[in-house]
Design a protein around this motif. Structure first.
Motif, PDB file in Angstrom:
ATOM      1  N   VAL A 358      -2.440 -27.063 -66.913  1.00  0.00           N
ATOM      2  CA  VAL A 358      -1.870 -25.661 -67.229  1.00  0.00           C
ATOM      3  C   VAL A 358      -1.417 -25.255 -68.435  1.00  0.00           C
ATOM      4  N   THR A 359      -2.063 -24.525 -68.813  1.00  0.00           N
ATOM      5  CA  THR A 359      -2.162 -24.148 -70.369  1.00  0.00           C
ATOM      6  C   THR A 359      -1.723 -22.703 -70.634  1.00  0.00           C
ATOM      7  N   GLU A 360      -1.873 -21.742 -69.584  1.00  0.00           N
ATOM      8  CA  GLU A 360      -1.608 -20.357 -69.826  1.00  0.00           C
ATOM      9  C   GLU A 360      -0.166 -19.924 -69.142  1.00  0.00           C
ATOM     10  N   SER A 361       0.425 -21.115 -68.544  1.00  0.00           N
ATOM     11  CA  SER A 361       1.864 -20.649 -67.772  1.00  0.00           C
ATOM     12  C   SER A 361       2.939 -21.563 -68.436  1.00  0.00           C
ATOM     13  N   SER A 387       4.130 -16.831 -65.520  1.00  0.00           N
ATOM     14  CA  SER A 387       3.294 -16.612 -66.413  1.00  0.00           C
ATOM     15  C   SER A 387       3.320 -14.873 -66.824  1.00  0.00           C
ATOM     16  N   TYR A 388       2.940 -14.705 -67.938  1.00  0.00           N
ATOM     17  CA  TYR A 388       3.344 -13.050 -68.760  1.00  0.00           C
ATOM     18  C   TYR A 388       1.901 -12.615 -68.332  1.00  0.00           C
ATOM     19  N   GLY A 389       1.938 -11.349 -68.239  1.00  0.00           N
ATOM     20  CA  GLY A 389       0.834 -10.344 -68.200  1.00  0.00           C
ATOM     21  C   GLY A 389       1.348  -9.020 -68.788  1.00  0.00           C
ATOM     22  N   SER A 394      -2.138  -9.258 -63.495  1.00  0.00           N
ATOM     23  CA  SER A 394      -2.659 -10.333 -64.406  1.00  0.00           C
ATOM     24  C   SER A 394      -1.746 -11.390 -64.594  1.00  0.00           C
ATOM     25  N   LYS A 398      -2.626 -15.707 -63.155  1.00  0.00           N
ATOM     26  CA  LYS A 398      -2.336 -16.896 -64.155  1.00  0.00           C
ATOM     27  C   LYS A 398      -1.434 -17.953 -63.287  1.00  0.00           C
ATOM     28  N   SER A 399      -0.348 -17.333 -62.656  1.00  0.00           N
ATOM     29  CA  SER A 399       0.606 -18.279 -61.984  1.00  0.00           C
ATOM     30  C   SER A 399       0.013 -18.761 -60.681  1.00  0.00           C
ATOM     31  N   ALA A 402      -2.146 -21.637 -61.834  1.00  0.00           N
ATOM     32  CA  ALA A 402      -1.542 -22.859 -62.410  1.00  0.00           C
ATOM     33  C   ALA A 402      -1.171 -23.996 -61.306  1.00  0.00           C
TER      34      ALA A 402
END
Ligand code: AMP
Ligand code: GLY
Length: 422
Positions: A358-361, A387-389, A394, A398-399, A402
């Motif tokens: 998990v790299t984007e959350s 996650s941000y979006g 978006s 991501k979440s 994850a």
């Protein structure tokens, strides 16, 4: 400054993540923490309601500030305890008189009535007035809302569509269904609308800041079906909580609450959690809590751009002054992965893998533990991914990715978190 954060859930993981980034934070201890909080500080084996043990730890480790994550120690009087034993200790959270806003629904309803804060009509009953309670139910329209007065681990609210069943449940509640917590039962008018959670930090002297607004998802099943849980996900901000709605919230609810506490002689320094319902554009209070929400905190903390620690210190000193609380404009979506069977019975001790993918959350551990150096599940709600979006879809995508990347036997998550707001 050395800090002790009390609690062990995803909420405390998110607070620890935020606090540990502050240049004012020297040592951070989390008592007891979980399998992930040790990446933000040091876990210590403390029970949040064991005040003498906490005091000993604070003396031995030069703790300057205690942040109380969950309600139990607040309702049990941790602020009152430290005010007597270590008056120099800074503490975020109300004393027992203010914590009664969560500890007693009857007290909270009386408070709202006294200060003209919009909430559902209600009456309270005890075993001495059970027949009156049954007759009161006959005057209401279905569904019927029955609430145990005291703390019942989030399970003390029953919403029942059949009158006879509601009357039976009232008898059972007053007969001890939730132990002492239901020796008084609040019956209230059912409100129809969409809910959101507003968090306020106040210093006991009339200053307050409103944190980013969030919405949580309480039911286990997609489409808000099935049993209630501690919370399966959250989103912040909430599109319907727009400027107009929030200005009603501030004028009709936040200010009368903060000022009402002062009028009632309650020196409230900490978080106030307003559980709100939007009834045709008009905000009404469903409940007060005296702490941050879980999993809302996992979506709210990442949206606080300012250093939170100076605000917490100022709140605990009773002097928020003009400190700024700046919001990150991005959307944050939190998805909770839970153990199979939750909120019913479930197995613990399942090895967890895949977290490194998990790299984007952001990952906030909730019910996890380390066993012989291995990460395993240790609770119903296991781990939250935030996650941000630029928008809800978006951030949510991501979440979901994850929690898919994380593996443990029996893992379940809702695939529709925040979908209702898109
Ligand atoms: P509480 O513990 O008071 O937050 O209640 C738990 C949940 O029950 C709330 O989040 C609402 O979804 C629901 N609830 C509580 N009170 C009412 C009410 N008066 N009308 C409709 N739903 C309610
Ligand atoms: N998410 C609701 C609560 O923390 O009570």
């Amino acid at each position: 400054m050395n800090i002790l954060l009390l609690g062990s859930g995803g909420r405390e993981a998110a607070i620890a993540w935020k606090i540990s980034q502050s240049p004012l934070c020297d040592k951070l201890f989390i008592g007891p923490g979980n399998g992930g909080t040790d990446s933000f500080g040091t876990n210590v084996n403390l029970k949040p309601t064991d005040f003498p043990a906490i005091e000993t730890f604070c003396r031995e480790n030069g703790i300057n500030l205690i942040i109380v994550g969950n309600e139990d120690p607040l309702v049990a009087g941790i602020r009152d305890y430290f005010a007597e034993k270590m008056p120099e200790m800074l503490l975020v959270g109300p004393a027992a008189d203010g914590a009664a806003l969560e500890g007693s629904k009857d007290f909270a309803k009386q408070f709202m009535q006294r200060h003209g804060i919009p909430t559902a009509a209600y009456q309270s009953f005890t075993s001495a007035t059970v027949e009156e309670g049954c007759r009161f139910l006959e005057t209401l329209k279905a569904p019927y809302v029955l609430k145990a007065d005291g703390l019942a681990a989030g399970k003390g609210v029953l919403i029942i569509s059949d009158l006879k069943e509601a009357q039976n449940s009232l008898r059972e509640m007053l007969g001890g269904m939730f132990g002492r917590a239901s020796s008084t039962v609040v019956i209230e008018e059912f409100l129809s609308g969409i809910e959101c959670s507003v968090f306020v930090l106040t210093d006991g002297h009339g200053e307050y800041r409103i944190l980013p607004v969030a919405k949580d998802y309480k039911r286990i099943g997609e489409g808000d079906t099935g049993l209630n849980t501690g919370g399966m996900g959250a989103v912040s901000p909430v599109p319907f909580a727009n400027k107009e709605f929030m200005s009603k919230v501030e004028e009709r609810i936040v200010k009368p609450t903060v000022n009402g506490l002062i009028k009632d002689g309650i020196d409230y320094r900490g978080f106030i959690f307003l559980g709100l319902i939007n009834v045709c554009g008009e905000p009404m209070v469903i409940e007060y809590n005296v702490r941050m929400g879980d999993p809302e905190t996992e979506a709210v903390m990442p949206r606080i751009e300012s250093d939170l620690l100076p605000l917490l210190i100022a709140v605990s000193k009773g002097n928020l002054g003009n400190l700024e609380l700046k919001e990150d404009p991005r959307t944050a979506v939190t998805v909770m992965a839970v153990s199979g069977g939750y909120p019913g019975s479930y197995e613990k001790g399942k090895p967890m893998t895949g977290l490194e993918n998990v790299t984007e959350s952001l990952l906030f551990h909730a019910g996890t533990a380390k066993q012989d150096g291995r990460l395993v599940t240790s609770g119903g709600r296991v781990i939250a991914a935030t996650s941000y979006g630029e928008d809800i879809p978006s951030a949510a995508a991501k979440s979901f990715a994850a929690v898919k990347a994380i593996d443990f036997d029996g893992k379940y998550f809702r695939r529709d978190i925040a979908a209702d707001l898109c």
